[in-house]
Design an enzyme around this catalytic site. Structure first.
Site, PDB file in Angstrom:
ATOM      1  N   HIS A 139      19.889  45.779  63.718  1.00 24.20           N
ATOM      2  CA  HIS A 139      19.245  46.767  62.844  1.00 24.20           C
ATOM      3  C   HIS A 139      19.503  46.440  61.374  1.00 24.20           C
ATOM      4  CE1 HIS A 139      17.922  50.955  61.854  1.00 24.20           C
ATOM      5  NE2 HIS A 139      18.709  50.725  60.807  1.00 24.20           N
ATOM      6  N   GLU A 140      20.759  46.219  61.024  1.00 26.58           N
ATOM      7  CA  GLU A 140      21.108  45.958  59.630  1.00 26.58           C
ATOM      8  C   GLU A 140      20.629  44.579  59.179  1.00 26.58           C
ATOM      9  OE1 GLU A 140      22.123  48.264  57.759  1.00 26.58           O
ATOM     10  OE2 GLU A 140      22.428  49.691  59.397  1.00 26.58           O
ATOM     11  N   HIS A 143      17.111  44.990  57.935  1.00 31.32           N
ATOM     12  CA  HIS A 143      17.056  45.487  56.559  1.00 31.32           C
ATOM     13  C   HIS A 143      17.364  44.373  55.554  1.00 31.32           C
ATOM     14  CE1 HIS A 143      16.385  49.630  57.531  1.00 31.32           C
ATOM     15  NE2 HIS A 143      17.516  49.777  58.194  1.00 31.32           N
TER      16      HIS A 143
END
Length: 235
Positions: A139-140, A143
């Site tokens: 997820h990170e 980003h």
């Protein structure tokens, strides 16, 4: 060791590390603070954290590796996440409504929280923690890669333990994101969820294809075979 004792031991360990950190700050203030700053470690009540910029260069190289691919990739991700936003809100509302209704309605709610020891066997908690950490990292990373693609500086990455729960985060300047146009902001903000959606699709694909892919490794036609099952009524 039973789950209660494990949780208690983890809590004691957190408190010991926190008290030790407070002691070192009082008697070795400058050396200890310098150590924390250089290593990126921080200790708070029931929280251990490590922040580093060691992954900035690999993430930047990866983001610049296929610029055309990532441009299309994150554009698709922004559209998919925005489309999924409406059914996601509806599912949450349905779960909330069923929670305040009868017990039978609660058992039929579409979303069920995973709680170790309640609806997840404690023997499988290691898989739960690994999955949680993997999903958080992916997820990170989404980003971070999207931010680099939109010329936003990434300060670094962090890994943490909140009591017993592992997690990850990326430090991206909010002011730089606010200066982008709405579409570029959406690409960065939706990238994390988009990568989790892809992770879920990949996991489901592997689970569905595993019986066919692994079939040659098993012997067939030998021993006892279960051809069917019938549900018997309770006496």
């Amino acid at each position: 060791m039973d789950p209660g004792r494990k949780l208690f031991s983890t809590q004691v360990l957190h408190h010991m590390l926190y008290v030790r950190g407070k002691y070192l700050k009082s008697c070795m203030n400058v050396p200890y603070l310098s150590f924390l700053e250089n290593t990126g470690f921080s200790i708070r009540p029931l929280q251990l954290q490590w922040f580093t910029a060691a992954f900035n260069r690999p993430i930047t190289k990866w983001a610049l590796w296929r610029p055309r691919f990532f441009k299309i990739w994150f554009s698709i991700g922004a559209v998919v996440v925005c489309v999924l936003l409406i059914p996601s809100i509806l599912l949450l509302l349905m779960g909330l409504i069923n929670y305040f209704r009868s017990t039978e309605a609660q058992s039929l709610q579409p979303l069920q929280p995973v709680i170790p020891g309640l609806n997840l066997p404690m023997e499988e908690i290691s898989y739960y923690f690994f999955t949680l950490l993997l999903a958080s990292v992916i997820h990170e990373a989404g980003h971070a890669i999207a931010a680099v693609r939109e010329d936003v500086h990434v300060n670094g990455f962090g890994f943490l333990f909140l009591f017993v729960l592992p997690g990850a985060y990326v430090d991206v300047p909010t002011d730089e994101i606010k200066n982008l146009n709405p579409m570029r902001q959406l690409k960065i903000l939706c990238a994390g969820v988009w990568h989790n959606v892809v992770l879920v699709l990949a996991a489901v694909s592997i689970a569905l294809s595993a019986p066919f892919v692994l079939q040659p490794l098993y012997q067939h036609g030998q021993g006892v075979s279960v051809l069917g099952m019938t549900k018997s009524k309770a006496v």
